[in-house]
Design a protein around this motif. Structure first.
Motif, PDB file in Angstrom:
ATOM      1  N   GLY A  98      16.809   4.516 -20.734  1.00 30.70           N
ATOM      2  CA  GLY A  98      15.553   4.243 -20.018  1.00 30.70           C
ATOM      3  C   GLY A  98      14.910   5.521 -19.518  1.00 30.70           C
ATOM      4  O   GLY A  98      15.277   6.630 -19.913  1.00 30.70           O
TER       5      GLY A  98
ATOM      6  N   GLY B 209      20.125  -0.994 -23.037  1.00 31.96           N
ATOM      7  CA  GLY B 209      20.404  -0.851 -21.620  1.00 31.96           C
ATOM      8  C   GLY B 209      19.479   0.161 -21.001  1.00 31.96           C
ATOM      9  O   GLY B 209      18.598   0.717 -21.664  1.00 31.96           O
ATOM     10  N   ALA B 210      19.696   0.399 -19.708  1.00 34.61           N
ATOM     11  CA  ALA B 210      18.873   1.363 -18.975  1.00 34.61           C
ATOM     12  C   ALA B 210      19.725   1.931 -17.856  1.00 34.61           C
ATOM     13  O   ALA B 210      19.432   1.781 -16.684  1.00 34.61           O
TER      14      ALA B 210
ATOM     15  N   TYR C  55      20.152   1.463 -13.306  1.00 32.73           N
ATOM     16  CA  TYR C  55      20.982   0.378 -12.785  1.00 32.73           C
ATOM     17  C   TYR C  55      21.340   0.532 -11.318  1.00 32.73           C
ATOM     18  O   TYR C  55      21.609  -0.453 -10.636  1.00 32.73           O
TER      19      TYR C  55
ATOM     20  N   TYR D  66      10.161  -3.933 -18.019  1.00 38.20           N
ATOM     21  CA  TYR D  66      10.414  -4.035 -19.462  1.00 38.20           C
ATOM     22  C   TYR D  66      11.842  -4.488 -19.762  1.00 38.20           C
ATOM     23  O   TYR D  66      12.102  -5.007 -20.835  1.00 38.20           O
ATOM     24  N   MET D  67      12.768  -4.334 -18.809  1.00 39.01           N
ATOM     25  CA  MET D  67      14.140  -4.786 -19.066  1.00 39.01           C
ATOM     26  C   MET D  67      14.229  -6.322 -19.151  1.00 39.01           C
ATOM     27  O   MET D  67      15.246  -6.860 -19.581  1.00 39.01           O
TER      28      MET D  67
ATOM     29  N   VAL E 292      15.318  -7.584 -22.432  1.00 38.52           N
ATOM     30  CA  VAL E 292      16.735  -7.781 -22.737  1.00 38.52           C
ATOM     31  C   VAL E 292      17.182  -9.167 -22.270  1.00 38.52           C
ATOM     32  O   VAL E 292      17.715  -9.961 -23.044  1.00 38.52           O
TER      33      VAL E 292
END
Lengths: 333, 333
Positions: free
Chosen positions: A223, A244-245, A249, B261-262, B265
């Motif tokens: 990200g 993922g990012a 998190y 934007y997540m 997912v």
């Protein structure tokens, strides 16, 4: 036969990085297995970036870990006691056993593993969920074509390192983005065409130099600026795969989004999210493919193993966010 | 026969909104057509959000408008003089004639229009590029299925208003996001199930109430918080179609990206950019489909017409960014 076991439970939801108040270590006597249950002595526990998201009290693809519950985690172990027809004492298994020394299971989500093929840590890495994530993320979500240009962030991690090698096996040009010279050197060693050290270089500019042809598949684990660097360098028809990012998190508020998302228009590109759990029925296909590559020396599975047992889990998890691992990070029980 | 004509040229690249320094109005004598050329007397000029992007000196899907060049624009007109076998004096045509009273053309990108079917402004709107954008954006990029839930931002604009009506004709639930009560009232009148006034309400919360089932197709013309509102309310497998980002086109620096934007997912969703120009070979299919709906009263094509000729172009363009239009904004020459 009752079993004394040590477990790590969620004590309090963290703000930002988990700390000493987040976890509680408890000693429990595991009840004896009833008909249809068995006991597993856990030997290795997986440490995954997604774990951090399971600690937040928000609607997501899985329920959050509840306060007081044993921390959710994939793990491997050996059956020590069984009243289940499919699991015999001595069987090596993998499943969602959690951060615990022993687990009572009814077999749901548990699979047998062949430790003659690969050791338990590999069954949590290249042959576990990270490997499955790389396989389906690259071939299904990313719709990889032979010979394309692939860029992966978090390239030296459990997913990225497998993904880059899968792409190389399909004749692709592969560039990895990772943190630090050691990781970058390792990526080159296992066959990546280039490795960009995001701690030393500007990834956007380095990608411009390194992939002047543009990126066909950008697989993102990170990200932030790194995703933007990929977006700024897409080729027409590119697929951006969001896995993922990790950079976000532990953020205490919703971080900024990808500023350069309008590149999707100019490049007629897509950005797609996915969850490996949706591919559960097809794991055997990926395991077979990856295992064949390991066996024939075309894929190197690497793990960083932390010792110290379940009590070392809180610190090992922080290590993941500090990037201590090359390849899959695993806790040895 | 030489023709005196007035044209609007780009004098200086704007920072932020275009202003009086951006444009230069020139009087020119158009050369007589050579063999294979013809002259068009322009009657209507299209005003499009994308025009703002063509003023920036950046690599994009089309070259920027050059300093001193006539401003690029789709337009309609009548052939007044011809040495081209396919275009006769009196023919009604549509093409990239630019912000000019008269244009010399070799026929490239020019099509005949049937002004018996619809007036020239509609050939710049529902039957022009905005209509094509709605059609291919919804059916091809958005992969619409009958009965899905569709949300469109910039819903009262040229693209959004057509798109919502196309989706309604496919049995969809359609919610539009627009600015102001008049636009919202008009959307309800033309068949939208709901209209959210983003100036009065929080679009994220209103969407949560209005589409509790989640969004299957989110078609975004706006960007910023409105795109985030859509991302926060996706259904599993949703398609986010990025058409434009009018909220960002005049920004002096790259605005923030979509923070949420997540959600792609969690929702296993995609976000895809596209350009209608890629569908040029298939425009007839869309024109036929939209025209049939107009003819049978199932699609209302609306235009906001600004008078004043080409000299009114600079102000009319600003009007577009201030949202003065309902439906397609057209300048009458």
């Amino acid at each position: 036969m009752s079993v004394h076991t040590t477990q790590v439970r969620l004590a309090r939801r963290p703000q930002g990085l988990p700390d000493e108040h987040t976890w509680e270590v408890t000693e429990t006597v595991l009840p004896s297995p009833k008909q249809g249950q068995f006991v597993v002595a856990v030997d290795h526990i997986s440490l995954d970036p997604a774990m951090r998201r399971w600690l937040n009290d928000v609607r997501s693809y899985v329920p959050p870990v509840g306060i007081g519950e044993v921390m959710r985690a994939p793990a491997t172990g050996t059956v020590t006691e069984s009243r289940h027809p499919d699991y015999a004492v001595g069987d090596a298994v993998s499943g969602w056993f959690g951060v615990t020394e022993h687990a009572l299971s009814d077999g749901e989500g548990v699979t047998h593993i062949d430790t003659g093929l690969a050791g338990p840590p590999t069954w949590l890495g290249a042959l576990g969920l990270p490997g499955m994530t790389a396989w389906f993320g690259l071939f299904d979500v990313g719709r990889l074509q032979d010979g394309e240009t692939v860029v992966v962030s978090g390239a030296a991690g459990a997913v990225g390192s497998v993904l880059g090698q899968l792409a190389k096996a399909h004749g692709c040009r592969v560039v990895g983005i990772a943190g630090g010279p050691e990781k970058c050197a390792w990526l080159r060693k296992i066959g990546f065409d280039e490795a960009i050290d995001y701690k030393a270089d500007n990834p956007l500019e380095r990608l411009r130099e390194t992939v002047p042809e543009g990126i066909d598949v950008f697989f993102d684990n990170i990200g932030g600026d790194i995703l933007d660097a990929g977006l700024a360098n897409l080729r027409r028809g590119a697929r951006v795969v969001i896995c993922g990012a990790i950079s976000a998190y532990n953020a205490e508020k919703l971080p900024e989004g990808p500023r350069r998302y309008m590149s999707l228009v100019v490049s007629r590109a897509s950005m797609t999210g996915f969850l490996v759990l949706d591919y559960e029925d097809r794991y055997p296909e990926a395991i077979e493919g990856i295992n064949e590559m390991i066996r024939t020396g075309r894929l190197f599975a690497r793990e960083t193993i932390v010792s110290g047992g379940v009590r070392a889990f809180p610190e090992a998890l922080l290590g993941l966010f500090h990037g201590i691992n090359t390849g899959k990070l695993v806790l040895e029980v």
